[in-house]
Design an enzyme around this catalytic site. Structure first.
Site, PDB file in Angstrom:
ATOM      1  N   GLU A  44      13.940  57.875  10.004  1.00  0.00           N
ATOM      2  CA  GLU A  44      14.262  56.571  10.578  1.00  0.00           C
ATOM      3  C   GLU A  44      14.471  55.545   9.466  1.00  0.00           C
ATOM      4  O   GLU A  44      13.690  55.470   8.508  1.00  0.00           O
ATOM      5  CB  GLU A  44      13.104  56.134  11.475  1.00  0.00           C
ATOM      6  CG  GLU A  44      13.235  54.759  12.098  1.00  0.00           C
ATOM      7  CD  GLU A  44      12.000  54.363  12.899  1.00  0.00           C
ATOM      8  OE1 GLU A  44      12.096  53.443  13.717  1.00  0.00           O
ATOM      9  OE2 GLU A  44      10.922  54.982  12.693  1.00  0.00           O
ATOM     10  N   LYS A 115      17.665  52.868  19.242  1.00  0.00           N
ATOM     11  CA  LYS A 115      16.278  53.097  19.663  1.00  0.00           C
ATOM     12  C   LYS A 115      15.962  52.307  20.930  1.00  0.00           C
ATOM     13  O   LYS A 115      16.124  51.093  20.982  1.00  0.00           O
ATOM     14  CB  LYS A 115      15.347  52.698  18.520  1.00  0.00           C
ATOM     15  CG  LYS A 115      13.872  53.053  18.714  1.00  0.00           C
ATOM     16  CD  LYS A 115      13.122  52.702  17.433  1.00  0.00           C
ATOM     17  CE  LYS A 115      11.654  53.045  17.500  1.00  0.00           C
ATOM     18  NZ  LYS A 115      10.969  52.692  16.223  1.00  0.00           N
ATOM     19  N   CYS A 149      11.560  57.793  16.596  1.00  0.00           N
ATOM     20  CA  CYS A 149      10.149  57.460  16.399  1.00  0.00           C
ATOM     21  C   CYS A 149       9.395  57.202  17.705  1.00  0.00           C
ATOM     22  O   CYS A 149       9.014  58.128  18.400  1.00  0.00           O
ATOM     23  CB  CYS A 149      10.033  56.294  15.423  1.00  0.00           C
ATOM     24  SG  CYS A 149       8.414  56.230  14.592  1.00  0.00           S
TER      25      CYS A 149
END
Length: 281
Positions: A44, A115, A149
């Site tokens: 990330e 995300k 994540c």
């Protein structure tokens, strides 16, 4: 159906030093390709760094997609015959900033993912939540879904990608100190419960007072580890994965007596609360 060799590049990066990070990634991509990897995964925000203290500080390092970074990685992919997933900050024309992952291959950019679930941590305090549906991308025999994540902490994300046909869920991460349980338990659970391959690729090093713990993992459809767990230093993990295995959801342990299908055995009519609007406490 042929197998694929995938690579997880566990690396450090320098916050705000995009060119340095890009050159490190290109060198690691070449090393992974020389080891036979067809899909190479970076952490990330590997291109930009993560620990920015404001939107104004982070915006100058946001990347257009497609843009210079995707073009450089695409050129390498064309030369090497590889695909890449790379984490970065995406800046749009209206100065929105997304925590994003780029998917690029020999023919250039394929897709990007923004995300969806944002923790109150690092640059995610200032980025815009992902605004696109989850999607799966066929690389020519391997179907890949992207999360980033904190998305991994929401089983709905990996399950949605599974229902869309993913063979492999890729999770670039920035796990800091305190996230060891996530690394140890969550990744293998996501693989097992969906019968998919799962690649969680973390960064290392220190940034703005946070230490990143590494512990990247390549996980098989049954939740088994396909490579030794990475430590907290720079590492290259490699594993062979078989898309056909991920697509065989019904597991027959004893024919007619012990058979399990964690996709077909779902009861969606019982899951209504999952789709109710969220409530804040």
């Amino acid at each position: 159906m042929p197998t694929w060799k995938i690579a997880a590049v566990q690396m450090d990066c320098r916050i705000g030093e995009v060119e340095h990070n890009l050159q490190t990634m290109r060198a690691e991509l070449r090393r992974a390709a020389q080891a036979g990897a067809r899909l190479v995964i970076f952490p990330e925000c590997a291109l930009t760094g993560y620990g920015f203290d404001s939107l104004d500080e982070a915006l100058p390092f946001g990347q257009a997609l497609p843009g210079a970074a995707s073009e450089a990685l695409g050129a390498d992919c064309k030369e090497l015959g590889t695909f890449v997933v790379a984490g970065l900050l995406e800046r749009t024309a209206d100065d929105s900033l997304f925590n994003a992952a780029l998917l690029v291959g020999p023919d250039g950019p394929i897709a990007s993912y923004r995300k969806v679930h944002l923790p109150f941590l690092g640059v995610d305090r200032f980025t815009t939540p992902g605004d696109r549906p989850f999607a799966v991308h066929d690389l020519g025999g391997l179907r890949v879904g992207l999360n980033i994540c904190y998305d991994g902490s929401f089983p709905e994300a990996a399950r949605t990608l599974t229902l869309l046909g993913a063979d492999l869920v890729v999770l670039p991460t920035n796990w800091p100190t305190g996230a060891a349980s996530v690394a140890c338990l969550l990744t293998q659970a996501r693989a097992l419960e969906n019968h998919v391959y799962y690649a969680a690729v973390n960064r290392i090093g220190e940034e703005r007072g946070f230490r990143f713990i590494g512990q990247s993992r390549l996980v098989g459809c049954g939740g088994e580890l396909l490579a030794p767990v990475a430590g907290d230093g720079p590492e290259l993990l490699l594993a062979d994965i078989d898309p056909a295995r991920a697509r065989t959801k019904r597991l027959v342990h004893v024919s007619g007596k012990y058979e399990i299908d964690r996709v077909a055995d779902r009861r969606p009519e019982m899951y209504a609360p999952l789709c109710e609007p969220k409530q804040r406490g």
